[in-house]
Design a protein around this motif. Structure first.
Motif, PDB file in Angstrom:
ATOM      1  N   UNK A   1       0.848  -1.186   0.000  1.00 22.62           N
ATOM      2  CA  UNK A   1       0.000   0.000   0.000  1.00 22.62           C
ATOM      3  C   UNK A   1       0.888   1.242   0.000  1.00 22.62           C
ATOM      4  N   UNK A   2       0.294   2.406  -0.161  1.00 27.08           N
ATOM      5  CA  UNK A   2       1.072   3.641  -0.281  1.00 27.08           C
ATOM      6  C   UNK A   2       1.938   3.917   0.938  1.00 27.08           C
ATOM      7  N   UNK A   3       1.432   3.570   2.129  1.00 26.82           N
ATOM      8  CA  UNK A   3       2.166   3.875   3.355  1.00 26.82           C
ATOM      9  C   UNK A   3       3.120   2.764   3.770  1.00 26.82           C
ATOM     10  N   UNK A   4       3.113   1.671   3.013  1.00 29.39           N
ATOM     11  CA  UNK A   4       4.023   0.582   3.325  1.00 29.39           C
ATOM     12  C   UNK A   4       3.633  -0.223   4.556  1.00 29.39           C
ATOM     13  N   UNK A   5       2.345  -0.208   4.909  1.00 28.33           N
ATOM     14  CA  UNK A   5       1.896  -0.996   6.067  1.00 28.33           C
ATOM     15  C   UNK A   5       1.933  -2.493   5.784  1.00 28.33           C
ATOM     16  N   UNK A   6       1.732  -2.841   4.516  1.00 27.71           N
ATOM     17  CA  UNK A   6       1.771  -4.252   4.127  1.00 27.71           C
ATOM     18  C   UNK A   6       2.646  -4.384   2.886  1.00 27.71           C
ATOM     19  N   UNK A   7       3.222  -5.560   2.705  1.00 28.42           N
ATOM     20  CA  UNK A   7       4.026  -5.836   1.515  1.00 28.42           C
ATOM     21  C   UNK A   7       4.065  -7.346   1.308  1.00 28.42           C
TER      22      UNK A   7
END
Length: 543
Positions: A309-315
């Motif tokens: 996601x844009x905020x890097x909460x998941x990858x």
């Protein structure tokens, strides 16, 4: 009811070209429902793809459970029995769930779907069922949490449903407590005038909202009340049971994501080169899929070989995302560009009913269908109406107005009419007075300037103050004229407020409950009996 075609300006250039100059944009679409040969070609193509879509018996079983809960009409169950049979086709269209069904365009879309399915079935000589795709997976609460009604005093009144702070969840997953529903229902009750139809209408609304957990549930129940008897099947795109059936196609959307991205970008460039504005965002690196993480619906992007996601909460790597899909399909959700593809996997879609904005953004996935071996369904413009009540029609005729005058704004016409009521011609006389005074006073001021320079400045200042005082009296006279014609000016306001509220077409603002309360449930039957017109022409319904 008298039905009159009337132009309604607006909409995107691409949608206007689709409706008025289809040959110019046919390369951007799969076909036109208005062409009978296109229907037959699409039907034959669907017959050859039966094994590549979701199992229709499982889809029908899933929809039967949902409709038994929210839309349990015998005619709907009959539509589902037909859907279960090979060879049955679907005309569909969708919208986000809205408060008390949202704006009237939702009603007109449902009517278009039902009438188009009926006509296609007759022309093709095979079953075609109507289906309304509720976009319950969308998370824009602020877009669906309110609606507008004409109050008993014919004022524009806004109803709004609040929710507790929380994650950006799908509308179908946002819990709405019973007190909030009760408050909204009572507010609607207070706004609607008393009528012979009101008790039954409010009873239906109360029953639909009683114990409902979400906006989508109440929306589905009310749509069932209105259209269940016409066999309209309802589908919630956020239904977890449906997600399990969609799992194989979500897998394709993940596996072939790079090819799909390239197709979207190519279509976007093609549209821009053609001089059209994009009606949906197309971003390099977007996966065009959402993932539900801890209740929040997060748009996925591709970065450094990961879906994040844009905020890097998941990858997640592609393999990790596919593994999550296998175990938790309910965590995945489409965006506006992949939903058309999913709809075509779940259902044998002959045609989809779209508003003008949707017609424009559906041109973006036209290459994406081909990228996964599919074919865009036929596009059908939603029917469009403005309702003009009898009293309002009399006002319009009284002041010599045309519908086009209302659409473009009545300010100039209203001032012209008001000026005609000025038998003393005060406007002209005030202007003549100011002109005559200035003509007499200015030479005197110039002569005073030869006596003493300071008198020139003082004289001009004095002149301006006198002219201002004359203008002040003129404004007061204008106010008095308007007060003298107050009742008539209220009629002008009512025309504008009823037909173009907030400067927008009536169908985009008002809720249907005002009209059902005024004319009763039989009014909907009258709407259903209006001859279908798939040309995209706006029509005025004179009651």
């Amino acid at each position: 009811m008298n039905v009159v075609p009337e132009p309604l300006p607006g909409g995107s250039a691409l949608a206007r070209d689709y409706i008025e100059r289809y040959d110019k944009v046919r390369h951007l679409y799969g076909g036109d429902f208005r062409n009978e040969e296109s229907r037959r070609e699409r039907a034959a193509w669907l017959d050859g793809r039966e094994s590549l879509r979701a199992d229709r018996s499982k889809v029908a079983a899933c929809l039967r459970v949902y409709n038994e809960r929210h839309n349990p009409h015998a005619e709907v169950m009959a539509s589902l029995e037909l859907l279960e049979q090979p060879g049955t086709l679907v005309v569909t269209g969708g919208q986000q769930s809205g408060l008390f069904t949202g704006p009237m365009l939702v009603i007109y879309k449902a009517i278009t779907i039902i009438q188009a399915a009926r006509e296609a079935g007759e022309r093709l000589g095979r079953p075609v069922v109507p289906l309304f795709w509720i976009a319950g997976e969308d998370h824009d609460w602020d877009e669906v949490n309110h609606t507008y009604v004409l109050s008993r005093t014919h004022e524009l009144s806004k109803l709004k449903m609040d929710k507790e702070e929380g994650p950006r969840a799908s509308v179908s997953d946002i819990r709405v407590d019973e007190d909030s529903w009760q408050q909204a229902v009572e507010q609607l009750d207070g706004l609607l005038q008393e009528s012979e139809f009101k008790p039954q209408l409010m009873a239906s609304i109360r029953e639909a909202s009683l114990g409902a957990a979400s906006m989508t549930e109440v929306f589905a129940k009310l749509m069932g009340v209105l259209f269940g008897k016409f066999g309209l099947i309802l589908l919630d795109s956020a239904d977890p049971a449906l997600r399990r059936l969609e799992q194989p196609f979500f897998s394709s959307l993940i596996t072939d994501n790079d090819a799909l991205e390239a197709a979207y970008l190519q279509s976007a460039a093609e549209l821009k080169d053609g001089g059209y504005e994009l009606q949906a965002e197309v971003t390099a690196g977007s996966a065009n899929l959402f993932y539900i993480h801890e209740g929040s619906r997060l748009l996925l992007h591709k970065k450094d070989g990961k879906f994040t996601d844009r905020k890097g909460n998941i990858a997640f790597s592609r393999e990790e995302l596919l593994a999550l899909l296998a175990d938790h399909p309910e965590r995945f959700s489409n965006n506006v560009l992949t939903r058309p593809l999913m709809q075509d996997y779940v259902l044998p879609v002959l045609a989809t009913v779209l508003g003008q904005g949707e017609i424009a953004y559906w041109a973006i996935p036209h290459r994406a269908f081909g990228a996964i071996g599919g074919q865009m369904p036929l596009i059908l413009p939603r029917m469009s109406f403005t309702v003009v009540e009898g009293t309002l029609h009399k006002h319009i005729e009284k002041y010599g107005l045309a519908f086009a005058d209302v659409v473009t704004g009545l300010d100039a016409k209203r001032q012209e009419w008001l000026a005609a009521q000025d038998e003393l011609q005060l406007g002209v006389r005030f202007e003549e007075t100011k002109k005559a005074f200035t003509a007499m006073y200015e030479p005197l001021i110039e002569q005073l300037g030869t006596i003493q320079a300071g008198l020139l400045k003082l004289g001009n200042s004095n002149k301006d103050k006198i002219v201002d005082q004359i203008s002040f009296l003129q404004a007061k006279a204008q106010d008095a004229m308007e007060k003298q014609n107050e009742a008539a000016l209220r009629q002008w306001e009512r025309i504008e407020r009823s037909l173009m509220p907030q400067g927008k077409p009536q169908e985009r603002v008002y809720n249907i409950m005002f009209y059902l309360n005024r004319y009763g449930p039989a009014w909907l039957d009258e709407l259903m009996a209006v001859p279908p017109d798939y040309s995209g022409t706006h029509r005025v319904l004179y009651m």
